[in-house]
Design a protein around this motif. Structure first.
Motif, PDB file in Angstrom:
ATOM      1  N   PRO A  51       0.810  -1.218   0.000  1.00 59.27           N
ATOM      2  CA  PRO A  51       0.000   0.000   0.000  1.00 59.27           C
ATOM      3  C   PRO A  51       0.845   1.271   0.000  1.00 59.27           C
ATOM      4  O   PRO A  51       0.364   2.331  -0.377  1.00 59.27           O
ATOM      5  CB  PRO A  51      -0.840  -0.103   1.269  1.00 59.27           C
ATOM      6  N   GLN A  52       2.104   1.193   0.409  1.00 56.28           N
ATOM      7  CA  GLN A  52       2.985   2.363   0.404  1.00 56.28           C
ATOM      8  C   GLN A  52       3.815   2.417  -0.876  1.00 56.28           C
ATOM      9  O   GLN A  52       4.700   3.254  -1.008  1.00 56.28           O
ATOM     10  CB  GLN A  52       3.880   2.350   1.640  1.00 56.28           C
ATOM     11  N   GLY A  53       3.562   1.500  -1.786  1.00 60.09           N
ATOM     12  CA  GLY A  53       4.273   1.484  -3.065  1.00 60.09           C
ATOM     13  C   GLY A  53       5.581   0.731  -2.970  1.00 60.09           C
ATOM     14  O   GLY A  53       6.123   0.494  -1.909  1.00 60.09           O
ATOM     15  N   ASP A  58       4.933  -6.477   2.349  1.00 58.33           N
ATOM     16  CA  ASP A  58       5.809  -7.091   3.349  1.00 58.33           C
ATOM     17  C   ASP A  58       5.212  -6.902   4.731  1.00 58.33           C
ATOM     18  O   ASP A  58       4.533  -5.917   5.010  1.00 58.33           O
ATOM     19  CB  ASP A  58       7.197  -6.453   3.343  1.00 58.33           C
ATOM     20  N   ARG A  59       5.523  -7.842   5.610  1.00 57.01           N
ATOM     21  CA  ARG A  59       5.073  -7.748   6.996  1.00 57.01           C
ATOM     22  C   ARG A  59       6.073  -8.474   7.868  1.00 57.01           C
ATOM     23  O   ARG A  59       6.567  -9.532   7.517  1.00 57.01           O
ATOM     24  CB  ARG A  59       3.697  -8.383   7.129  1.00 57.01           C
TER      25      ARG A  59
END
Length: 66
Positions: A51-53, A58-59
């Motif tokens: 979502p941040q590009g 990733d997590r």
């Protein structure tokens, strides 16, 4: 005979006080006979966009287990 418990609520006047310094949480050391393990997982979902590009989502996840 069963009775219904009584609950009393009181409203506070004014905003809640803000602490001058942030509170810190300190947990006690484990006291059992077994060690506690910590594992950090880096998970990547190639089927989802970040979502941040910038590529795949990733997590990082931390697991604690006795």
């Amino acid at each position: 005979m069963l009775t219904t418990p009584t609950v009393t609520a009181h409203a506070l006047s004014g905003p809640a006080a803000t602490p001058a310094t942030p509170a810190t949480l300190e947990l006690p050391r484990p006291t059992g006979p077994h060690a506690v393990g910590t594992q950090v997982l880096h998970l990547t979902d190639h089927g989802r966009a970040d979502p941040q590009g910038g590529g795949s989502a990733d997590r990082r996840e931390r697991r604690n287990a006795p």
